[in-house]
Design a protein around this motif. Structure first.
Motif, PDB file in Angstrom:
ATOM      1  N   GLY A   8       5.128   1.585  10.821  1.00 46.17           N
ATOM      2  CA  GLY A   8       4.739   0.907   9.595  1.00 46.17           C
ATOM      3  C   GLY A   8       5.468  -0.411   9.431  1.00 46.17           C
ATOM      4  N   GLY A   9       5.062  -1.158   8.411  1.00 49.14           N
ATOM      5  CA  GLY A   9       5.709  -2.437   8.159  1.00 49.14           C
ATOM      6  C   GLY A   9       4.878  -3.320   7.271  1.00 49.14           C
ATOM      7  N   LEU A  10       5.246  -4.571   7.240  1.00 51.48           N
ATOM      8  CA  LEU A  10       4.559  -5.581   6.426  1.00 51.48           C
ATOM      9  C   LEU A  10       3.689  -6.439   7.333  1.00 51.48           C
ATOM     10  CD1 LEU A  10       4.158  -7.164   3.768  1.00 51.48           C
ATOM     11  CD2 LEU A  10       6.208  -8.482   4.397  1.00 51.48           C
ATOM     12  N   VAL A  11       2.444  -6.615   6.962  1.00 49.20           N
ATOM     13  CA  VAL A  11       1.521  -7.415   7.754  1.00 49.20           C
ATOM     14  C   VAL A  11       0.606  -8.190   6.812  1.00 49.20           C
ATOM     15  CG1 VAL A  11      -0.180  -5.542   7.905  1.00 49.20           C
ATOM     16  CG2 VAL A  11      -0.102  -7.311   9.690  1.00 49.20           C
ATOM     17  N   GLN A  12       0.148  -9.327   7.278  1.00 44.91           N
ATOM     18  CA  GLN A  12      -0.771 -10.126   6.468  1.00 44.91           C
ATOM     19  C   GLN A  12      -2.179  -9.560   6.548  1.00 44.91           C
ATOM     20  OE1 GLN A  12      -0.340 -14.195   7.851  1.00 44.91           O
ATOM     21  NE2 GLN A  12       1.160 -14.623   6.246  1.00 44.91           N
ATOM     22  N   SER A  13      -2.940  -9.848   5.530  1.00 43.39           N
ATOM     23  CA  SER A  13      -4.332  -9.413   5.498  1.00 43.39           C
ATOM     24  C   SER A  13      -5.066  -9.902   6.742  1.00 43.39           C
ATOM     25  CB  SER A  13      -5.005  -9.957   4.246  1.00 43.39           C
ATOM     26  OG  SER A  13      -6.320  -9.489   4.135  1.00 43.39           O
ATOM     27  N   GLY A  14      -5.819  -9.003   7.348  1.00 47.82           N
ATOM     28  CA  GLY A  14      -6.518  -9.318   8.582  1.00 47.82           C
ATOM     29  C   GLY A  14      -5.761  -8.938   9.829  1.00 47.82           C
ATOM     30  N   GLY A  15      -4.513  -8.574   9.667  1.00 48.09           N
ATOM     31  CA  GLY A  15      -3.671  -8.224  10.803  1.00 48.09           C
ATOM     32  C   GLY A  15      -3.849  -6.788  11.244  1.00 48.09           C
ATOM     33  N   SER A  16      -2.998  -6.396  12.194  1.00 43.39           N
ATOM     34  CA  SER A  16      -3.075  -5.071  12.794  1.00 43.39           C
ATOM     35  C   SER A  16      -1.701  -4.414  12.844  1.00 43.39           C
ATOM     36  CB  SER A  16      -3.632  -5.160  14.222  1.00 43.39           C
ATOM     37  OG  SER A  16      -4.930  -5.706  14.251  1.00 43.39           O
ATOM     38  N   LEU A  17      -1.712  -3.102  12.831  1.00 45.78           N
ATOM     39  CA  LEU A  17      -0.522  -2.292  13.050  1.00 45.78           C
ATOM     40  C   LEU A  17      -0.934  -1.052  13.832  1.00 45.78           C
ATOM     41  CD1 LEU A  17       1.375  -2.245   9.607  1.00 45.78           C
ATOM     42  CD2 LEU A  17       2.176  -3.293  11.725  1.00 45.78           C
ATOM     43  N   TYR A 106      -1.634  28.955  13.523  1.00 45.65           N
ATOM     44  CA  TYR A 106      -1.343  27.536  13.341  1.00 45.65           C
ATOM     45  C   TYR A 106      -0.869  27.274  11.915  1.00 45.65           C
ATOM     46  CZ  TYR A 106      -3.631  26.427  17.772  1.00 45.65           C
ATOM     47  OH  TYR A 106      -3.971  26.351  19.096  1.00 45.65           O
ATOM     48  N   TYR A 107       0.147  26.413  11.808  1.00 45.94           N
ATOM     49  CA  TYR A 107       0.612  25.928  10.517  1.00 45.94           C
ATOM     50  C   TYR A 107       0.530  24.408  10.523  1.00 45.94           C
ATOM     51  CZ  TYR A 107       2.519  30.561   9.551  1.00 45.94           C
ATOM     52  OH  TYR A 107       2.659  31.905   9.332  1.00 45.94           O
ATOM     53  N   THR A 108       0.320  23.855   9.334  1.00 41.83           N
ATOM     54  CA  THR A 108       0.262  22.403   9.213  1.00 41.83           C
ATOM     55  C   THR A 108       1.648  21.841   8.938  1.00 41.83           C
ATOM     56  OG1 THR A 108      -2.010  22.463   8.374  1.00 41.83           O
ATOM     57  CG2 THR A 108      -0.747  20.451   7.992  1.00 41.83           C
ATOM     58  N   TYR A 109       2.051  20.915   9.791  1.00 40.47           N
ATOM     59  CA  TYR A 109       3.316  20.216   9.616  1.00 40.47           C
ATOM     60  C   TYR A 109       3.044  18.757   9.239  1.00 40.47           C
ATOM     61  CZ  TYR A 109       5.651  24.172  11.828  1.00 40.47           C
ATOM     62  OH  TYR A 109       6.132  25.432  12.118  1.00 40.47           O
ATOM     63  N   TRP A 110       3.989  18.184   8.499  1.00 36.86           N
ATOM     64  CA  TRP A 110       3.835  16.808   8.022  1.00 36.86           C
ATOM     65  C   TRP A 110       5.024  15.958   8.469  1.00 36.86           C
ATOM     66  CZ3 TRP A 110      -0.369  14.963   5.294  1.00 36.86           C
ATOM     67  CH2 TRP A 110      -1.286  15.930   4.864  1.00 36.86           C
ATOM     68  N   GLY A 111       4.746  14.721   8.807  1.00 34.26           N
ATOM     69  CA  GLY A 111       5.795  13.758   9.077  1.00 34.26           C
ATOM     70  C   GLY A 111       6.366  13.216   7.778  1.00 34.26           C
ATOM     71  N   GLN A 112       7.384  12.374   7.902  1.00 33.83           N
ATOM     72  CA  GLN A 112       8.127  11.908   6.737  1.00 33.83           C
ATOM     73  C   GLN A 112       7.440  10.753   6.022  1.00 33.83           C
ATOM     74  OE1 GLN A 112       8.589  10.830   9.695  1.00 33.83           O
ATOM     75  NE2 GLN A 112       9.472   8.789   9.720  1.00 33.83           N
ATOM     76  N   GLY A 113       6.412  10.163   6.602  1.00 38.97           N
ATOM     77  CA  GLY A 113       5.739   9.033   5.960  1.00 38.97           C
ATOM     78  C   GLY A 113       6.298   7.704   6.435  1.00 38.97           C
ATOM     79  N   THR A 114       5.406   6.764   6.598  1.00 34.21           N
ATOM     80  CA  THR A 114       5.806   5.412   6.965  1.00 34.21           C
ATOM     81  C   THR A 114       5.038   4.419   6.103  1.00 34.21           C
ATOM     82  OG1 THR A 114       6.078   3.857   8.829  1.00 34.21           O
ATOM     83  CG2 THR A 114       4.126   5.274   8.875  1.00 34.21           C
ATOM     84  N   GLN A 115       5.745   3.454   5.543  1.00 38.47           N
ATOM     85  CA  GLN A 115       5.145   2.512   4.595  1.00 38.47           C
ATOM     86  C   GLN A 115       4.382   1.424   5.332  1.00 38.47           C
ATOM     87  OE1 GLN A 115       5.277   2.370   1.002  1.00 38.47           O
ATOM     88  NE2 GLN A 115       3.743   0.779   1.344  1.00 38.47           N
ATOM     89  N   VAL A 116       3.166   1.210   4.890  1.00 41.51           N
ATOM     90  CA  VAL A 116       2.357   0.086   5.362  1.00 41.51           C
ATOM     91  C   VAL A 116       2.060  -0.801   4.172  1.00 41.51           C
ATOM     92  CG1 VAL A 116       0.130  -0.618   6.315  1.00 41.51           C
ATOM     93  CG2 VAL A 116       1.336   1.351   7.276  1.00 41.51           C
ATOM     94  N   THR A 117       2.425  -2.063   4.262  1.00 43.50           N
ATOM     95  CA  THR A 117       2.193  -3.021   3.187  1.00 43.50           C
ATOM     96  C   THR A 117       1.420  -4.200   3.747  1.00 43.50           C
ATOM     97  OG1 THR A 117       4.261  -2.385   2.104  1.00 43.50           O
ATOM     98  CG2 THR A 117       3.238  -4.465   1.422  1.00 43.50           C
ATOM     99  N   VAL A 118       0.292  -4.478   3.128  1.00 45.94           N
ATOM    100  CA  VAL A 118      -0.570  -5.581   3.567  1.00 45.94           C
ATOM    101  C   VAL A 118      -0.579  -6.631   2.472  1.00 45.94           C
ATOM    102  CG1 VAL A 118      -2.833  -6.247   4.427  1.00 45.94           C
ATOM    103  CG2 VAL A 118      -1.982  -3.918   4.838  1.00 45.94           C
ATOM    104  N   SER A 119      -0.129  -7.817   2.809  1.00 46.53           N
ATOM    105  CA  SER A 119      -0.096  -8.909   1.840  1.00 46.53           C
ATOM    106  C   SER A 119      -1.384  -9.719   1.911  1.00 46.53           C
ATOM    107  CB  SER A 119       1.097  -9.817   2.117  1.00 46.53           C
ATOM    108  OG  SER A 119       0.979 -10.413   3.393  1.00 46.53           O
ATOM    109  N   SER A 120      -1.787 -10.210   0.770  1.00 46.00           N
ATOM    110  CA  SER A 120      -3.045 -10.975   0.703  1.00 46.00           C
ATOM    111  C   SER A 120      -2.810 -12.442   0.967  1.00 46.00           C
ATOM    112  CB  SER A 120      -3.698 -10.790  -0.656  1.00 46.00           C
ATOM    113  OG  SER A 120      -2.805 -11.185  -1.682  1.00 46.00           O
TER     114      SER A 120
END
Length: 120
Positions: A8-17, A106-120
Motif C-alpha cells: 500500500g501507499g500514496l499514489v496519484q489519481s491514474g496511477g498503479s499499485l 477451512y477457516y478464513t484468515y485475515w491480514g492486518q490491512g494496508t492503507q491505499v491513498t489516492v490523491s486527486s
C-alpha cells in the motif's frame, strides 16, 4: 498461520499499485484468496476473489482496472491496481480460506490491512 499484506501507499489519481499477501505458518492447503477494502465508517466490501483453480470474481467498481492473481508455490496473493482514483482510497485487507494440518475444515484468515491513498 499469518497473512502479511504489503504494497500500500500514496499514489496519484491514474496511477498503479500492487498489493501482496503472503501466508506463513503450518497449514495443509490454501483455498480461495481475496481482497476486501474498508473506508472508515463504512462496511468492509469485497474487491476480488480467486479460487485455487484461478477463477476470479471482482466487484463492479474495480472490474477492468484491478487484477487478482496467486502464486501457489509461494502461498501469495497479489492485487494489481491500475487507473486508481480517489474512490479507491481505503484500507485493503487480504483474506484466505486455509485448512490446517490434520484434516480440519477451512477457516478464513485475515491480514492486518494496508492503507491505499489516492490523491486527486
Amino acid at each position: 498461520v499469518q497473512l502479511q499484506a504489503s504494497g500500500g501507499g500514496l499514489v496519484q489519481s491514474g496511477g498503479s499499485l500492487r498489493l501482496s499477501c503472503a501466508a506463513s505458518g503450518s497449514f495443509d492447503h490454501i483455498g480461495t484468496l481475496g481482497w476486501d477494502r474498508q473506508v472508515s465508517g463504512n462496511a468492509r466490501e469485497l474487491v476480488a476473489r480467486i479460487t485455487t483453480g484461478g477463477a476470479t470474481v471482482y466487484s463492479d467498481s474495480v472490474k477492468g482496472r484491478f487484477t487478482i492473481s496467486r502464486d501457489n508455490a509461494q502461498s501469495t496473493a497479489y492485487l494489481q491496481m491500475n487507473k486508481l482514483g480517489p474512490e479507491d482510497t481505503a484500507v485493503y485487507y487480504c483474506n484466505a480460506g486455509i485448512r490446517l494440518r490434520g484434516g480440519r475444515p477451512y477457516y478464513t484468515y485475515w491480514g492486518q490491512g494496508t492503507q491505499v491513498t489516492v490523491s486527486s
